[in-house]
Design an enzyme around this catalytic site. Structure first.
Site, PDB file in Angstrom:
ATOM      1  CG  HIS A 211      -7.585   1.762   2.990  1.00  0.00           C
ATOM      2  ND1 HIS A 211      -6.830   2.229   1.932  1.00  0.00           N
ATOM      3  CD2 HIS A 211      -8.830   1.549   2.495  1.00  0.00           C
ATOM      4  CE1 HIS A 211      -7.578   2.290   0.855  1.00  0.00           C
ATOM      5  NE2 HIS A 211      -8.808   1.895   1.172  1.00  0.00           N
TER       6      HIS A 211
ATOM      7  CB  CYS B 231     -11.729   3.341   1.517  1.00  0.00           C
ATOM      8  SG  CYS B 231     -12.558   1.753   1.726  1.00  0.00           S
TER       9      CYS B 231
END
Length: 164
Positions: free
Chosen positions: A123, A139
Site C-alpha cells: 500500500h 504490510c
C-alpha cells in the site's frame, strides 16, 4: 462572464479533475507475471517472465525480521502467495492484498493457540508516516505515486514471492 474568465475557470476545473483522476493510472506494458520481494534488501521487483520491469524500495512492519506467525506481531510473511484483491478505497491511498494466511500459516497459528492475522497489503504511505522507517503492522509500504504504478500494473492472481 468574459472569455478569459471562462478559460481560467475551465482550466481550473480541468486541473482539479485530472488531479482527482491521477490516482488511477493506466498501464499498457507487458503483463506482470510475478512479484518478488526481498525484505532484507527492502526491494520489491515486478517481473514479466524473467525480466524485471520495475523495482521499488519499501518499508515493513515494526518487527521486520522473520516470518509472520501471529496477528499483531508486526512481521511480514515470507513464502509464496498471490495477490487476491485490489482496494481502490484504501485508507493508505491504494492497496493490493496478499493472500496471507495460507493453510500452513493457519495450522501453525492454531497449534500455538493464536490467530495468524491477515490483512497483509502492499500500500501507499499517508503523510503522517512519510520518512518513518518500518511503521506498518506487517504490510509493505511504498510512496503513493509508486503505489499508483503498482496498482495499475499488477492484477489479481499475480504470484508474489516474499524472501527474508
Amino acid at each position: 462572464m468574459g472569455y478569459s474568465r471562462r478559460f481560467v475557470l475551465l482550466g481550473a476545473i480541468g486541473t482539479f479533475l485530472s488531479a482527482c483522476a491521477s490516482k488511477f493510472r493506466v498501464y499498457r506494458g507487458p503483463v506482470i507475471t510475478k512479484i518478488q520481494v526481498n525484505k532484507g534488501q527492502r526491494r520489491l521487483h515486478l517481473f514479466h517472465n524473467d525480466q524485471v520491469l520495475k523495482s521499488y524500495r519499501f518499508d515493513l512492519g515494526f518487527a521486520p525480521e522473520g516470518h509472520k506467525q501471529f496477528e499483531g506481531d508486526g512481521k511480514t510473511p515470507e513464502g509464496a502467495y498471490r495477490i487476491s484483491f485490489k482496494n481502490p478505497d484504501s485508507r493508505f491511498h491504494l492497496s493490493i492484498k496478499v493472500d496471507y494466511p495460507n493453510a500452513r500459516d493457519i495450522a501453525y497459528a492454531q497449534r500455538m493457540g493464536k490467530s495468524p492475522g491477515g490483512d497483509i497489503f502492499i500500500h501507499g504511505t499517508p503523510k503522517v508516516y512519510a520518512g518513518k522507517p518500518d511503521w506498518t503492522w506487517g504490510c509493505l509500504a511504498v510512496t503513493n505515486r509508486e503505489m499508483e504504478d503498482i496498482y495499475a500494473m499488477v492484477n489479481v492472481g499475480t504470484p508474489i514471492y516474499i524472501y527474508p
